[in-house]
Structure formats: structure tokens, C-alpha cells
Design a protein around this motif. Sequence first.
Motif, PDB file in Angstrom:
ATOM      1  N   GLY A 188      -5.923 121.369  67.596  1.00 51.20           N
ATOM      2  CA  GLY A 188      -4.577 121.589  67.091  1.00 51.20           C
ATOM      3  C   GLY A 188      -3.724 122.525  67.912  1.00 51.20           C
ATOM      4  N   VAL A 215      -3.796 115.321  64.273  1.00 50.72           N
ATOM      5  CA  VAL A 215      -2.900 116.076  65.142  1.00 50.72           C
ATOM      6  C   VAL A 215      -1.853 115.135  65.730  1.00 50.72           C
ATOM      7  CG1 VAL A 215      -2.710 117.411  67.285  1.00 50.72           C
ATOM      8  CG2 VAL A 215      -4.633 117.818  65.737  1.00 50.72           C
ATOM      9  N   ILE A 238      -9.205 120.379  60.320  1.00 52.39           N
ATOM     10  CA  ILE A 238      -8.122 119.520  60.817  1.00 52.39           C
ATOM     11  C   ILE A 238      -8.397 118.058  60.473  1.00 52.39           C
ATOM     12  CG2 ILE A 238      -6.898 118.731  62.878  1.00 52.39           C
ATOM     13  CD1 ILE A 238      -7.527 121.445  64.140  1.00 52.39           C
ATOM     14  N   VAL A 257       0.028 119.656  62.927  1.00 54.71           N
ATOM     15  CA  VAL A 257      -1.391 119.661  62.594  1.00 54.71           C
ATOM     16  C   VAL A 257      -1.516 119.436  61.090  1.00 54.71           C
ATOM     17  CG1 VAL A 257      -3.565 120.943  62.691  1.00 54.71           C
ATOM     18  CG2 VAL A 257      -1.816 121.325  64.447  1.00 54.71           C
TER      19      VAL A 257
END
Length: 426
Positions: A109, A409, A406, A390
Motif C-alpha cells: 500500500g 490497492v 490490505i 488502499v
Amino acid sequence: MMRIVYFFLLSLLFFVACSPVRKATVHGRIALTNVAIVDVINGSLYPNQTVVVGGNQIIEIGRASNTRIEAGTSIINARGKYLLPGLWDMHVHLELATKESLPLFIAYGVTGVRDMGANSFDSIKQWRNEIEQGTQTGPHIIASGPIIDGPFFTNELRVTVNTPSEARNAVDSLVGLGVDFIKVHQQISKDAYLALADQAAKRKISFVGHKPAALSTQELIKAGQSSIEHLLSTPDLNDTTIALLQDANVYFTPNLLIIDKIARYNDSSLRNDKRLNHLSTILKQHWQKQTEAWGDNVSSTIAYMQSLLPVMLQRTSTLQSAGVLLLAGTDIGIPYAYPGSSLHEELEILVQGGLTPLQALQTATINPARFFKKENEMGSIKKGKRADLVLLNANPLENITNTTNINMVFSNGKVFDRTSLDALVR
């Protein structure tokens, strides 16, 4: 002891091919629906939003129930997820990380970096152009090229200057190369530094870097240095100096990761870290050279850093409380500082030092945007800004470690889902 650590850090900070990866999807319009937007400016959370991205720009934001989505737009239901601006690592040495490591920043990210010194600015420019043209996966790059310093060290990473005239010529030469800013280091003389500052002002280019040993922090502020790197290099941070930093809008990059990694150097978890499997051979060799250079001072250096870390955490908290604008930076190139993922470690250390999760997030999002004077382009999630984003599975305002969770992205007009991000790491 301080002298040993000082010269160790000088050598440490100056020891400063691409493998195929799975490509991300180049998208037209994508709508993230039912997402919670993290406002990194005021700390608010805006749930049930729709964010429409077209190429590399945010083209629409609004309540999910009220935002019209054009036909042909790909829709991603992001309910239960949190949208954050792309992160910036404001102190890296990409040449040490190598081109092979560029995709790792995106995998974690980190959609932008400030490169703080490289032997070959031509290489950095080439990588940057390839990234912007979409032929290379990696972060946006803002770079200094070679560092301007005095004669203590001699290596190809730096431009060595001995006189004011040489300092002015060095600034002119780097401007001619097309660098984005000038970086200065510890060993430059006072006269040469002041000439550099004057020439940089004449050439309308900012300069940043360490605090030279020959000057006080107050003299740096007066000279117009835009950011100061490393808390360890600034022992004169008294109340007056801190107030001047705040008034002059000078940014500070604490670089706490350096102290933390050295303090924990004997921790077996560092040597068993799975991330070691994904590093370039060149970076591993660079780490080895640094540790060999420690010589007989290993134990005393580690012990000193262990005692120093609480002091630096407190100093960081003091700077934040005083309103000094902080930047997150990892100094990629030091042992066990990993491209991309170590930025999250720096954020965690900042929180350990007393910053709130929001304040830590600001050091890697809106503060870099303000520093670069690009608030209208990046740093927060607003219509018309760059779509470096992100998507997280958990709220980073509740726990800063959630920045590592995450889901997706967005970078440079491409979207990387979880499978694509995993492929970048492999």
C-alpha cells in the motif's frame, strides 16, 4: 559511545533486473460501494460511501444511496471495508533496495516514496518514468539524486564540497540533472552549507537532509531547510528550537525504525522473518556489509540504542504535541528495513511514541502532500484527486496495525486485488 554510534550511522546511511510479476487489472471506471472513507485530515469516518475511480483519478464521491453509477462501471461491494489514501515512505534509498524491490511497495500500500540519495540519478529517473508509463510496477518517486556533503566520506553516492563555490556549483549541477530537491548531510562546512542554501533559493529548489555538525538546528531553520532527517542527529531540540520548527513550517522525519532495528538486532525473530525470502540478493549483501562494519562495537551499539529508544519516542511525542509536522520514513537500506512493509512498522513505532493512529496516518498521507505542496492532488480522498488508494479490511483509526490488513490497492490507473498483491510479494 555517542561518537561510535554517530560514525556507525554515517557509514550505515551511506552504503547506499526486475523479476516478472502478475499484472494488475488496468481498469476503466470502478465504483467502490458501501465503503467507509477514512478522513486523514480530521479523523472522521464516513460510512456507506460510493467512490468512483476512473483511471488514476477519483471522479465521484457520495452517499451510496445517492450516487449515480454510469452504465459499464465495474462495481465492487466494499461493505465492512475502509478506504485510505495511498501511503508515502518519505525516506528511502531505492538504489539499495534495487529495481527488483519496487513492486513490494505497492504490495504493502505504499504508493509513493521520497528517494533520499542515489549514485545513479539516471537509474532513478528511468524507474520513475517506467512506473508513470505503466511498464513497471512501483511507487511514485520524488528524488534528490546524489547527496551534497563535506569531505569526511568519499563515495559515489555523494557530491563532496569543500568551499562555498563548490557548494553552489553542486546545486547548479544537480538542478541540471533534473532532481526534485537537494539533500545535504552531516559533514558539510557551515560556509558551504549557507552557500548551498542561498543557491538553492536562487534556483527555486528546496533542500532537505541531516543536521550538519557545524550548525545548530536553529541555524538550519533560518537557512530555509525544508525537512530535517533523524531525531538522533539533532540533540539540540530544546523548547525554543521546537517552537521555531513549528513557526517556520519545517518538517521532521524521526526515522525511529533505525533505532528500533539496531536495538533489537540480536532478536532471533529478525533473522527468521519470512520477508527475507522476498528480498533481492543485492540488498541482503548490503545489509551484511553494514553489520561487518560494526566491528567490535556491536554489543555496545545495540545496548546504547536500547537505552536511546525510549528517549527518542518521548522526543517524537514532544514534537507532535508542539505542532511540528512529522513525516514517516524508514531509511530503506538499513538492516531489516523492508521495502513497503517496514513503513507499517514505522507507523506502529510512532504510535508507541504517543501519537494517535490518526496522527501516525497523517505522517504518511496528508503531511507528505502538504510537504510537496500537492494537497490538491494527493494525501486525502477527495473528488478530483489522484486515485492512489488502499482498501483495508479493518479500521486503522482504531488500531494502527490494521494498515497491514490490505484488501486491495489502487495505483497509477491499476487495481491490485489480494491475489495480485500476493503475487507481487512472491
